[in-house]
Design an enzyme around this catalytic site. Structure first.
Site, PDB file in Angstrom:
ATOM      1  N   LYS A 271       9.473  -1.835   5.460  1.00  0.00           N
ATOM      2  CA  LYS A 271       8.539  -1.597   4.349  1.00  0.00           C
ATOM      3  C   LYS A 271       8.727  -2.665   3.271  1.00  0.00           C
ATOM      4  O   LYS A 271       7.769  -3.170   2.712  1.00  0.00           O
ATOM      5  CB  LYS A 271       8.762  -0.199   3.758  1.00  0.00           C
ATOM      6  CG  LYS A 271       8.233   0.919   4.641  1.00  0.00           C
ATOM      7  CD  LYS A 271       8.664   2.289   4.141  1.00  0.00           C
ATOM      8  CE  LYS A 271       8.329   3.362   5.168  1.00  0.00           C
ATOM      9  NZ  LYS A 271       8.925   4.667   4.856  1.00  0.00           N
TER      10      LYS A 271
ATOM     11  N   GLN B 121      12.775   8.241   1.711  1.00  0.00           N
ATOM     12  CA  GLN B 121      12.860   8.205   3.171  1.00  0.00           C
ATOM     13  C   GLN B 121      13.361   9.547   3.695  1.00  0.00           C
ATOM     14  O   GLN B 121      14.416  10.031   3.289  1.00  0.00           O
ATOM     15  CB  GLN B 121      13.788   7.056   3.602  1.00  0.00           C
ATOM     16  CG  GLN B 121      13.779   6.770   5.085  1.00  0.00           C
ATOM     17  CD  GLN B 121      12.405   6.346   5.608  1.00  0.00           C
ATOM     18  OE1 GLN B 121      11.755   5.482   5.037  1.00  0.00           O
ATOM     19  NE2 GLN B 121      11.971   6.964   6.692  1.00  0.00           N
TER      20      GLN B 121
ATOM     21  N   ASP C 156       3.033   8.591  -0.524  1.00  0.00           N
ATOM     22  CA  ASP C 156       3.042   9.192   0.813  1.00  0.00           C
ATOM     23  C   ASP C 156       1.964  10.270   0.943  1.00  0.00           C
ATOM     24  O   ASP C 156       1.644  10.696   2.050  1.00  0.00           O
ATOM     25  CB  ASP C 156       4.411   9.838   1.094  1.00  0.00           C
ATOM     26  CG  ASP C 156       5.444   8.822   1.572  1.00  0.00           C
ATOM     27  OD1 ASP C 156       5.057   7.896   2.304  1.00  0.00           O
ATOM     28  OD2 ASP C 156       6.621   8.967   1.215  1.00  0.00           O
TER      29      ASP C 156
END
Ligand code: NAD
Length: 313
Positions: free
Chosen positions: A55, A99, A122
């Site tokens: 990422k 994460q 997200d």
């Protein structure tokens, strides 16, 4: 019957990442804004570390600032919430990703709540999930958004299509069901307790497999000509090495489906590209700027390959 069209997720993701980079360049030139994404990694899970590193690289390539924060695996929930509070107040940070999975002592729901709706790139915050289900503009979870782009790259008009999503997780299956409903599909959300799954799948014009079960979906489950999206990423030992396989028996499915995504090279690359897109959208929305035009456009519809024997080159 001709083989299915392979939907090239890598090519679509590359095109989307280049549009993200254009949008970042425009934001910097016109408004002096460089979008920033912060990643929080708790513990030292090797797979999570690789995801975070990928990422970061993708952010750098698109001109997005990235900030990585690592906490030890025995960090307390209060420490994690404290860090997120700091990142929420940091003007350089437009999006915060935590994460998953988190160590056992930390409640992921409390962490996602703490990120807040504005920096939730997200699309996991309850407010954003609610907006998604009532069809309001929101932040869409990256994998589900990526699946929609892949579907739309081969089928522009989805109205009235029968869509079956196998897997009801809040990361993939549920948000994808909301998006398909919004696109006027008739949606069935199947899961591990669903009865008669093969027959259900055989009715689907759009079949999305997101169960995390290697080669679950057989060719005999697929309606001829259907569009098949394989979200699964399964590491399977084959002949002494570990190979990545999806949830669909792709080689056999190619003989029945109209279009299908490969694994790897299908949904995976789209997920990161959509995360970058969400980061730029968050940077704009937080400042009251309109969504960049470069990010609104749909990918072009891919031409199916000519039938066998036609237009020989
Ligand atoms: P999950 O374990 O949270 O959910 C799996 C879902 O599948 C559950 O709803 C379960 O009920 C259902 N299921 C399990 N076995 C089933 C069966 N035999 N029949 C029908 N339904 C069944 O998983 P997840 O996080 O949603 O991920 C699913 C898969 O997608 C995994 O392989 C994961 O690695 C992959 N994934 C890929 C990406 C990507 O970017 N390509 C992103 C997220 C997840």
């Amino acid at each position: 019957m001709a083989e299915a069209q392979l939907i090239d997720g890598q090519a679509l993701a590359t095109a989307l990442r280049s549009r993200v980079a254009d949008a970042v360049a425009m934001l910097t030139a016109r408004h002096g804004v460089t979008p920033g994404l912060a990643a929080v990694l708790v513990g030292d899970d090797p797979a999570s570390r690789i995801y975070v590193r990928n990422k970061q690289r993708a952010c750098a390539a698109a001109g997005i600032g990235s900030f990585e924060h690592e906490l030890p695996g025995d960090a307390s929930e209060a420490e994690v919430l404290g860090l997120i509070g700091t990142l929420r107040g940091d003007e350089r940070v437009d999006g915060i990703i935590v994460q998953l999975p988190l160590p056992r002592q930390i409640d992921p729901r409390r962490v996602i709540d703490a990120v807040g709706p504005d920096k939730d790139v997200d699309g996991f915050h309850p407010l954003n999930i609610g907006r998604l289900w009532i069809g309001e503009p929101t932040v869409v979870p990256c994998t589900a958004e990526g699946c929609m782009m892949l579907i739309r790259s081969v089928r522009r008009d989805l109205a009235g299509s029968s869509a079956v999503v196998v897997g009801r997780s809040s990361v993939v299956g549920r948000p994808l069901a909301a998006l398909l409903l919004d696109a006027d599909c008739t949606v069935t959300l199947a899961h591990s307790k669903t009865r008669g799954l093969p027959a259900l799948c055989r009715r689907a014009d759009l079949l999305i497999a997101a169960a995390g079960r290697p080669l679950l979906v057989k060719a005999s489950w697929i309606k001829p000509g259907a569009t098949v999206i394989d979200v699964g990423i399964n590491r399977v030992p084959i002949g002494g090495t570990v190979r990545l396989v999806g949830d669909v028996d792709t080689a056999a499915a190619m003989q029945v489906a109209g279009a299908i995504t490969p694994v790897p090279g299908g949904v995976g690359p789209m997920t990161i590209a959509c995360l970058l897109r969400n980061a730029v959208l968050a940077a704009c929305r937080r400042r009251g700027l309109p969504d960049p035009e470069a990010l609104a456009a749909l990918p072009p519809v891919m031409e199916p390959p000519p039938p066998d024997g036609c237009c020989a080159r």
